[in-house]
Design an enzyme around this catalytic site. Sequence first.
Site, PDB file in Angstrom:
ATOM      1  N   SER A 145       9.009  -3.964  -5.387  1.00  0.00           N
ATOM      2  CA  SER A 145       9.787  -5.025  -6.020  1.00  0.00           C
ATOM      3  C   SER A 145      11.252  -4.658  -6.117  1.00  0.00           C
ATOM      4  CB  SER A 145       9.298  -5.255  -7.446  1.00  0.00           C
ATOM      5  OG  SER A 145       7.928  -5.433  -7.482  1.00  0.00           O
TER       6      SER A 145
ATOM      7  N   HIS B 162       7.192  -8.818   0.185  1.00  0.00           N
ATOM      8  CA  HIS B 162       7.087  -8.860  -1.271  1.00  0.00           C
ATOM      9  C   HIS B 162       6.369 -10.123  -1.734  1.00  0.00           C
ATOM     10  CE1 HIS B 162       9.052  -9.195  -5.429  1.00  0.00           C
ATOM     11  NE2 HIS B 162       8.123  -8.287  -5.492  1.00  0.00           N
TER      12      HIS B 162
ATOM     13  N   GLU C 184       8.956 -12.715  -0.068  1.00  0.00           N
ATOM     14  CA  GLU C 184      10.276 -12.267   0.359  1.00  0.00           C
ATOM     15  C   GLU C 184      10.062 -11.240   1.471  1.00  0.00           C
ATOM     16  OE1 GLU C 184      13.040 -12.646  -3.641  1.00  0.00           O
ATOM     17  OE2 GLU C 184      11.701 -10.948  -3.497  1.00  0.00           O
TER      18      GLU C 184
ATOM     19  N   ASN D 121      13.466 -11.069  -8.275  1.00  0.00           N
ATOM     20  CA  ASN D 121      13.474 -10.087  -9.356  1.00  0.00           C
ATOM     21  C   ASN D 121      14.880  -9.785  -9.846  1.00  0.00           C
ATOM     22  OD1 ASN D 121      10.753  -9.980  -9.400  1.00  0.00           O
ATOM     23  ND2 ASN D 121      10.563  -8.040  -8.304  1.00  0.00           N
TER      24      ASN D 121
HETATM   25  N1  LIG Z   1       2.945  -6.476 -10.944  1.00  0.00           N
HETATM   26  C1  LIG Z   1       3.666  -7.395 -10.357  1.00  0.00           C
HETATM   27  O1  LIG Z   1       3.850  -8.496 -10.901  1.00  0.00           O
HETATM   28  C2  LIG Z   1       4.282  -7.134  -9.012  1.00  0.00           C
HETATM   29  C3  LIG Z   1       4.750  -8.221  -8.260  1.00  0.00           C
HETATM   30  C4  LIG Z   1       5.251  -7.986  -6.966  1.00  0.00           C
HETATM   31  C5  LIG Z   1       5.308  -6.701  -6.481  1.00  0.00           C
HETATM   32  N2  LIG Z   1       4.874  -5.655  -7.245  1.00  0.00           N
HETATM   33  C6  LIG Z   1       4.943  -4.310  -6.644  1.00  0.00           C
HETATM   34  O2  LIG Z   1       3.655  -4.010  -6.130  1.00  0.00           O
HETATM   35  C7  LIG Z   1       3.419  -2.613  -6.194  1.00  0.00           C
HETATM   36  C8  LIG Z   1       2.140  -2.363  -6.984  1.00  0.00           C
HETATM   37  O3  LIG Z   1       2.318  -2.801  -8.314  1.00  0.00           O
HETATM   38  P1  LIG Z   1       1.084  -3.191  -9.256  1.00  0.00           P
HETATM   39  O4  LIG Z   1       1.650  -3.937 -10.403  1.00  0.00           O
HETATM   40  O5  LIG Z   1       0.028  -3.823  -8.431  1.00  0.00           O
HETATM   41  O6  LIG Z   1       0.624  -1.747  -9.739  1.00  0.00           O
HETATM   42  P2  LIG Z   1      -0.768  -1.310 -10.410  1.00  0.00           P
HETATM   43  O7  LIG Z   1      -0.451  -0.149 -11.246  1.00  0.00           O
HETATM   44  O8  LIG Z   1      -1.447  -2.474 -11.018  1.00  0.00           O
HETATM   45  O9  LIG Z   1      -1.660  -0.869  -9.144  1.00  0.00           O
HETATM   46  C9  LIG Z   1      -1.371   0.221  -8.318  1.00  0.00           C
HETATM   47  C10 LIG Z   1      -2.659   0.699  -7.657  1.00  0.00           C
HETATM   48  O10 LIG Z   1      -2.325   1.703  -6.707  1.00  0.00           O
HETATM   49  C11 LIG Z   1      -3.349   2.671  -6.727  1.00  0.00           C
HETATM   50  N3  LIG Z   1      -2.865   3.936  -6.159  1.00  0.00           N
HETATM   51  C12 LIG Z   1      -2.059   4.859  -6.733  1.00  0.00           C
HETATM   52  N4  LIG Z   1      -1.843   5.891  -5.865  1.00  0.00           N
HETATM   53  C13 LIG Z   1      -2.514   5.593  -4.731  1.00  0.00           C
HETATM   54  C14 LIG Z   1      -2.689   6.282  -3.475  1.00  0.00           C
HETATM   55  N5  LIG Z   1      -2.122   7.441  -3.253  1.00  0.00           N
HETATM   56  N6  LIG Z   1      -3.453   5.680  -2.546  1.00  0.00           N
HETATM   57  C15 LIG Z   1      -4.056   4.514  -2.768  1.00  0.00           C
HETATM   58  N7  LIG Z   1      -3.918   3.820  -3.930  1.00  0.00           N
HETATM   59  C16 LIG Z   1      -3.164   4.356  -4.900  1.00  0.00           C
HETATM   60  C17 LIG Z   1      -3.722   2.778  -8.193  1.00  0.00           C
HETATM   61  O11 LIG Z   1      -5.011   3.325  -8.349  1.00  0.00           O
HETATM   62  C18 LIG Z   1      -3.635   1.315  -8.634  1.00  0.00           C
HETATM   63  O12 LIG Z   1      -4.864   0.645  -8.516  1.00  0.00           O
HETATM   64  C19 LIG Z   1       4.654  -2.007  -6.828  1.00  0.00           C
HETATM   65  O13 LIG Z   1       5.516  -1.563  -5.820  1.00  0.00           O
HETATM   66  C20 LIG Z   1       5.249  -3.183  -7.583  1.00  0.00           C
HETATM   67  O14 LIG Z   1       6.626  -3.052  -7.785  1.00  0.00           O
HETATM   68  C21 LIG Z   1       4.343  -5.851  -8.479  1.00  0.00           C
END
Ligand SMILES: NC(=O)c1ccc[n+]([C@@H]2O[C@H](COP(=O)([O-])OP(=O)(O)OC[C@H]3O[C@@H](n4cnc5c(N)ncnc54)[C@H](O)[C@@H]3O)[C@@H](O)[C@H]2O)c1
Length: 596
Positions: free
Chosen positions: A121, A142, A154, A192
């Site tokens: 993000s 994204h 995006e 964002n």
């Molecule tokens: N939460 C949101 O609203 C949102 C929206 C758009 C983008 N993002 C982006 O998406 C990405 C993930 O965010 P999220 O909110 O889903 O996080 P989250 O914490 O909910 O999930 C992350 C997952 O990654 C897994 N993980 C960690 N290390 C790992 C590895 N080495 N190999 C495989 N899996 C692994 C974890 O077990 C977890 O299930 C981030 O870069 C975030 O910025 C988040």
Amino acid sequence: MAREFTRVGVVGLGTMGAGIVEVFARNGIDVVAVEISSAALERGRVTLTGSTDRAVAKGKLAEADRDALLSRVDFQVGLDALHSVDLVIEAVPEHLDLKQRIFAELDRVCKPEAILATNTSSLSVTEISVATTRPNQVIGIHFFNPAPVMKLVEVVRTVVTSADVVADVEALCERLGKVDVTINDRAGFIANALLFGYLNHAVSLVEARYASREDIDAAMKLGCGLPMGPLALMDLIGLDTAYEILDTMYRRGGRDRRHAPVPLIKQMVTAGLLGRKSGRGFYTYERPGSPKVVPDEQTPVTTEAALADGARAIAKVGIVGSGTMATGIIEVFAKAGYEVVSVTRGAEKSAKVCEAVKTSLNKGVVRGKLSDEERDAALGRVTWSATLDHLADVDLVVEAVVEELSVKKALFASLDEICKPGVVLATTTSSLPVIDVAMATQRPADVIGLHFFNPAPIMPLVEIVQTIRTSAETTATARAVCAALGKTGVVCGDRSGFIVNALLFPYLNDAVKMLEASYSTADDIDHAMKLGCGYPMGPFELLDVVGLDVALAIQRELYLELREPGFAPAPLLEHLVTAGYLGLKSGRGFRDHTHR
Ligand SMILES: NC(=O)c1ccc[n+]([C@@H]2O[C@H](COP(=O)([O-])OP(=O)(O)OC[C@H]3O[C@@H](n4cnc5c(N)ncnc54)[C@H](O)[C@@H]3O)[C@@H](O)[C@H]2O)c1
């Protein structure tokens, strides 16, 4: 030849990853879904099946299609399973070192022609790409939360991403039924960059106890038509993820203080209050992962009895003014059964207001919202006067005269002499300090702000503005009156912009700055906020409706009162106003409306 994507990989099945898997599998693409451990894999599987089961229950997905969807997903622990995919999307936590490590590993495991994408993000896609030997095949894709629902993607290209990779990913987004905006690699991209300053600001209002979580969320939903309030959205995003995004945006985005994460966020993350995913964040949820909010110790009691508690009885209401707001407010009170005394500056004005109220009530009758009898009864409750002396026996006065402090102060001084003791004196000001008006009387404890939104008969929100001198009884009375009017009253402090304008206008101003910096176009920015965040209008559409002069005036007030450098009005906004481009009302603002 464009690439065929028949098999893709998703790394990390958390909030975003599980949703992204669903998007691909729904569109007939095979997915290798990878997690770090079997426990995490199981959590991801449960999220995916929970979401698809809900879609079936809502009739949005046939059972057979759900089964086909799930059969396309191959759940695996470890990146080695990704050797044969055409594209990988990484969705692990927002840490640069972790993402770089994963990309180095993906580079080793994946076939040479595979595209490696990150769902980051806020981190630099460029910095992630240089961990591989194929930075030209690295791109940002994204998605927005929840991925199966939000239409926007995006697509983030770095200076080295190949044009054919960008084109292939754009075509893929279209195949997934998404709308893409393609942009360069800048902190926060479009959505964002505009969203997180606002979210952080909202948290700072909670931290300062300026307003309650419920009231802040209700204000933004009802005042701006947003699908959810900022604190509910923080819970959906996840506070840990939001913290990382803010922190990165602060460091990468020019150290704008508005992105420095509010300390409360860090405290909540440390305490394990991560939002929906942990079952508790700003709100408490039925269980971890559930969207259902359950009452907790902060939940206000909103029963009728509780609302009436400590409130003064109000039967007769005086409304001063003859403009749009006064007219709407007279209608609102009269319809709700109050006896109303309208005071204007002359019989002619009274006749005009009376006519306007009648016209509006008649419209209600035509639309079937009101019977003839109800309209007549409402009109029968209003008396029309041109002298303030007729306010001697009212229980509440709502002032809605011109937005000039000297005029309002003089009026309140007169009301102080005329009105009986115990009356609540309210101002509808949208930008002046209520305390200034209150101190024009000998009874500042009885003075409060009642900020109605335009058009008052339709907009469900009223901001109840208490000054440092307002008594609890006066606030309780204002709350009870709003409830009796069928409005949602939100209580806040006496600061520039109250809740809604303070949170809305800096975001609009930021959008203008983004346009000014040529990062994106007005159309793409509008698209991004509508399709990525579910806003009813994009910032430029809204600015043209609100009026650029109005927006500039509000933004100047905010800047002057709070002295926040980031609130300085965008020079482009100033120039457009100077040029007479005020929006719809002048035929041209950010867009030309003369040919419509
Ligand atoms: N939460 C949101 O609203 C949102 C929206 C758009 C983008 N993002 C982006 O998406 C990405 C993930 O965010 P999220 O909110 O889903 O996080 P989250 O914490 O909910 O999930 C992350 C997952 O990654 C897994 N993980 C960690 N290390 C790992 C590895 N080495 N190999 C495989 N899996 C692994 C974890 O077990 C977890 O299930 C981030 O870069 C975030 O910025 C988040």
